[in-house]
Design a protein around this motif. Structure first.
Motif, PDB file in Angstrom:
ATOM      1  N   MET A   1       5.142   8.529  10.590  1.00 47.42           N
ATOM      2  CA  MET A   1       6.292   8.894  10.097  1.00 47.42           C
ATOM      3  C   MET A   1       6.018  10.072   9.108  1.00 47.42           C
ATOM      4  SD  MET A   1       6.631   5.714   7.299  1.00 47.42           S
ATOM      5  CE  MET A   1       8.101   6.444   6.442  1.00 47.42           C
ATOM      6  N   PRO A   2       6.622  10.949   8.667  1.00 49.25           N
ATOM      7  CA  PRO A   2       6.396  12.172   7.967  1.00 49.25           C
ATOM      8  C   PRO A   2       5.683  12.057   6.779  1.00 49.25           C
ATOM      9  CG  PRO A   2       8.568  12.417   8.969  1.00 49.25           C
ATOM     10  CD  PRO A   2       8.150  10.976   9.128  1.00 49.25           C
ATOM     11  N   GLU A   3       6.233  10.832   5.767  1.00 50.21           N
ATOM     12  CA  GLU A   3       5.589  10.658   4.634  1.00 50.21           C
ATOM     13  C   GLU A   3       4.211  10.061   4.682  1.00 50.21           C
ATOM     14  OE1 GLU A   3      10.129   9.921   4.610  1.00 50.21           O
ATOM     15  OE2 GLU A   3       8.396   9.368   5.751  1.00 50.21           O
ATOM     16  N   LEU A   4       3.514   9.687   5.628  1.00 48.76           N
ATOM     17  CA  LEU A   4       2.330   9.482   5.994  1.00 48.76           C
ATOM     18  C   LEU A   4       1.391  10.400   6.536  1.00 48.76           C
ATOM     19  CD1 LEU A   4       2.598   5.631   7.194  1.00 48.76           C
ATOM     20  CD2 LEU A   4       2.638   6.650   4.682  1.00 48.76           C
ATOM     21  N   ARG A   5       2.062  11.606   7.161  1.00 52.89           N
ATOM     22  CA  ARG A   5       1.254  12.434   7.659  1.00 52.89           C
ATOM     23  C   ARG A   5       0.191  13.209   6.867  1.00 52.89           C
ATOM     24  NH1 ARG A   5       5.272  16.040   9.355  1.00 52.89           N
ATOM     25  NH2 ARG A   5       5.855  14.573  11.173  1.00 52.89           N
ATOM     26  N   GLY A   6      -0.961  13.035   7.547  1.00 51.60           N
ATOM     27  CA  GLY A   6      -2.221  13.769   6.957  1.00 51.60           C
ATOM     28  C   GLY A   6      -2.766  13.043   5.960  1.00 51.60           C
ATOM     29  N   LYS A   7      -2.354  11.555   6.000  1.00 55.64           N
ATOM     30  CA  LYS A   7      -3.031  10.912   4.891  1.00 55.64           C
ATOM     31  C   LYS A   7      -4.006   9.735   5.438  1.00 55.64           C
ATOM     32  CE  LYS A   7       0.645  10.447   1.371  1.00 55.64           C
ATOM     33  NZ  LYS A   7       1.233  11.538   1.775  1.00 55.64           N
ATOM     34  N   GLN A   8      -5.052   9.390   4.786  1.00 53.71           N
ATOM     35  CA  GLN A   8      -6.200   8.577   5.177  1.00 53.71           C
ATOM     36  C   GLN A   8      -6.011   7.130   4.549  1.00 53.71           C
ATOM     37  OE1 GLN A   8      -8.273   9.256   7.614  1.00 53.71           O
ATOM     38  NE2 GLN A   8      -7.102  11.309   7.741  1.00 53.71           N
ATOM     39  N   PHE A   9      -6.209   5.853   5.190  1.00 51.13           N
ATOM     40  CA  PHE A   9      -5.961   4.546   4.753  1.00 51.13           C
ATOM     41  C   PHE A   9      -7.280   3.790   4.992  1.00 51.13           C
ATOM     42  CE2 PHE A   9      -2.199   6.359   6.413  1.00 51.13           C
ATOM     43  CZ  PHE A   9      -1.315   6.593   5.439  1.00 51.13           C
ATOM     44  N   PRO A  10      -8.504   4.083   4.106  1.00 49.78           N
ATOM     45  CA  PRO A  10      -9.377   3.130   4.098  1.00 49.78           C
ATOM     46  C   PRO A  10      -9.205   1.801   4.122  1.00 49.78           C
ATOM     47  CG  PRO A  10      -9.607   4.581   2.284  1.00 49.78           C
ATOM     48  CD  PRO A  10      -8.147   5.179   3.069  1.00 49.78           C
ATOM     49  N   GLY A  11      -8.132   1.458   3.127  1.00 49.17           N
ATOM     50  CA  GLY A  11      -8.073  -0.039   2.648  1.00 49.17           C
ATOM     51  C   GLY A  11      -7.255  -0.750   3.752  1.00 49.17           C
ATOM     52  N   PHE A  12      -6.969   0.146   4.805  1.00 49.31           N
ATOM     53  CA  PHE A  12      -6.084  -0.772   5.865  1.00 49.31           C
ATOM     54  C   PHE A  12      -6.815  -0.699   7.427  1.00 49.31           C
ATOM     55  CE2 PHE A  12      -2.964  -0.450   9.416  1.00 49.31           C
ATOM     56  CZ  PHE A  12      -2.299  -1.782   9.079  1.00 49.31           C
ATOM     57  N   VAL A  13      -6.951  -1.877   7.885  1.00 43.21           N
ATOM     58  CA  VAL A  13      -7.767  -1.945   8.984  1.00 43.21           C
ATOM     59  C   VAL A  13      -6.735  -2.326  10.198  1.00 43.21           C
ATOM     60  CG1 VAL A  13      -9.736  -3.082  10.493  1.00 43.21           C
ATOM     61  CG2 VAL A  13      -9.803  -2.679   7.948  1.00 43.21           C
TER      62      VAL A  13
END
Length: 553
Positions: free
Chosen positions: A417-429
């Motif tokens: 989704m656009p709101e998450l584009r380019g983001k990293q989520f190290p706390g989510f596996v």
């Protein structure tokens, strides 16, 4: 400003009809309450319309000469038309969309515009909500059909700018009537019921669901309204609560439901205990008997909606409690409510030994594609709603812990989704599974899905084959053209070379013959024979500009 106080029905300057007084006694209203209305009543939700219709029935029942009719969505409009043509309707209770639709059904023999020419009273219940929910265009259309000479009542717990504009534009000689409680409650400026105990709980996004389940398990004998921000969240978490909270009746209701919505609403009203998972469609004017707790899993998009939600409990002198779950970054919302809405809250500490139910929710998603898809839709809708929050200084999308939020939704992977584009989520596996292979538990749905996947695969193969053949044909054609071009160029070069070499050879031969002839080394006859031998036409010395030799006499 006109104030209305409680009093006996007998104290009215004009006495009520004995049958009306009988209906009031039957309903248990020995004294006047602040508001009593009738005629054409427009209300924003079908649940509120049903409720108003039920109350009116107590008053019209003793008067068979008066009829009432209910027009709401989720029912067959054709049947509504026939019922009105047969029974009429001195009092109409309707939602805006259905009422507007009825005005346009002249082809079915219903001329509602003519029927309302003698309209005496128009009531817009929850007027601010009618405008807020996007019914403004429908309301304006309806008002155009109504007579100008009428009494109009706008009922609203909150006075918004839109309501003020409607008052100025559509009402003549308006009178404002404010309703206040008597005694100590009247001197208090708070906007929530005086017997309401209002709490808040601060917890992380991945702890919230566990806290909710633990709370419901410890309050099984009570009646709850659980508010979520979106319809998709209601669908997802309603399914989860139904599976994980045993011994509690869980029902779901939201604005996108069609035919079963009325049935669910009526069934929940009759329950002694249970939980109704809902959106703000249940926040206004709904009177459900003995609601013990209003649980706000997601804070509403506006502060006024917060007050309306809380108002579903502690009604008509009864006690009740409300609890809102807040993320750590949202804790300043408590101060905002106290200042902006005169709504004080007290903190409820986190419950202990809640256990972690998110792995079970993940297992449900792995076992049933319906749960997996509902979770993804709920997550996306929650973020989109969060981005539109009225109080954006507190509810900041950029500060959301998306990893914790995704864990709280028990997602198997992050959605695109656009709101998450380019983001990293190290706390989510993400789960170690190909989510495309998760089947529907419903065998019919899974069969349909497999059929659709097969059709999509076949389409991709056909498209690929067509593309390949098209490319192949195009390549062949191109190669053929290139080959032809090269052959033409080669032939031109060869032909050009042959012509040039032949002409040069002949020119040299003719030059040598001419030199020999001029020097007298060959005769004219030998010269002409040499030219003929090289393929030239018959020529003479005159053709070459050579003077003829003197002939013997």
């Amino acid at each position: 400003m006109e104030h209305v106080t409680e009093g006996s029905w007998e104290s009215l300057p004009l006495r009520l009809h004995p049958r009306v007084l009988g209906a009031l006694r039957e309903l248990g209203f020995p004294y006047m309450t602040p508001v009593q209305v009738g005629a054409l009543i427009i209300t924003p939700t079908r649940e509120l319309a049903v409720q108003i219709d039920e109350v009116l029935a107590h008053f019209t029942k003793p008067f068979p000469q008066f009829s009432q009719i209910l027009w709401i969505g989720g029912r067959n409009p054709g049947e509504d038309v026939e019922r009105f043509k047969e029974q009429g309707g001195n009092i109409i209770v309707a939602t805006p969309g259905r009422l507007e639709d009825m005005f346009r059904r002249k082809a079915e023999g219903l001329d509602l515009a003519s029927c309302v020419r003698s309209l005496d009273v128009l009531v817009l219940d929850e007027a601010d909500r009618l405008l807020d929910m996007g019914f403004e265009a429908s309301i304006n259309t309806i008002l155009e059909f109504l007579p100008k000479q009428r009494r109009t009542g706008l009922f609203s717990a909150t006075q918004t700018q839109e309501v003020e504009s409607l008052v100025r534009a559509g009402l003549r000689n308006p009178v404002r009537i404010s309703v206040k409680e008597k005694g100590a409650a009247a001197s208090c400026t708070r906007k929530t019921p005086s017997r309401l105990e209002n709490y808040y709980m601060v917890c992380k996004a991945d702890e919230k669901f566990n806290q909710l389940v633990h709370f419901l398990r410890n309050h099984k004998q009570e009646k709850h309204l659980i508010f979520f921000s979106t319809c998709a969240c209601v669908e997802y978490y309603g399914k989860a609560l139904e599976a994980l909270v045993k011994g509690v009746t869980i029902m779901c209701i939201h604005g996108k439901m069609k035919h079963k919505r009325n049935k669910i609403f009526m069934a929940f009203r009759k329950l002694q205990s249970g939980a109704l998972v809902c959106t703000d469609v249940m926040a206004r004017g709904i009177d459900i008997p003995e609601v013990n707790w209003v649980l706000q899993y997601d804070p509403p998009s506006s502060a006024s909606a917060f007050v309306h939600r809380c108002g579903r409990t502690a009604r008509i002198g009864h006690g009740g409690s409300a609890l809102v779950f807040l993320l750590p970054m949202e804790e300043s919302y408590v101060n905002f409510l106290e200042i902006n809405q005169k709504c004080p809250l007290q903190e409820m500490k986190l419950q202990k030994d809640t256990g972690d139910l998110l792995p079970k929710l993940k297992s449900m998603a792995l076992a049933d594609r319906a749960v997996f898809e509902k979770g993804m839709k709920a997550f996306v809708s929650y973020i989109q709603a969060y981005a539109k929050h009225e109080c954006s200084l507190i509810f900041r999308l950029k500060d959301l812990d998306f990893a914790s939020l995704a864990r709280g939704f028990a997602l198997l992977r992050m959605p695109r989704m656009p709101e998450l584009r380019g983001k990293q989520f190290p706390g989510f596996v993400p789960a170690d599974v190909n989510t495309d292979t998760i089947p529907f538990k419903d065998k019919i749905r899974e069969k349909q899905r497999q059929k659709l996947l097969e059709q999509q695969k076949e389409k991709r193969e056909n498209d690929g084959r067509k593309k390949f053949l098209k490319n192949k044909a195009w390549s062949k054609q191109k190669a053929k053209k290139e080959k032809k071009k090269k052959m033409n160029e080669k032939r031109k070069r060869e032909e050009g070379s042959d012509i040039e070499d032949g002409d040069m050879e002949e020119l040299l031969n003719d030059t040598r013959l001419l030199k020999k002839f001029k020097k007298g080394k060959i005769t004219e006859e030998e010269f002409e024979k040499g030219l003929l031998a090289s393929g030239k036409r018959t020529v003479t010395t005159a053709d070459l500009g050579v003077p003829a030799r003197e002939q013997d006499c």
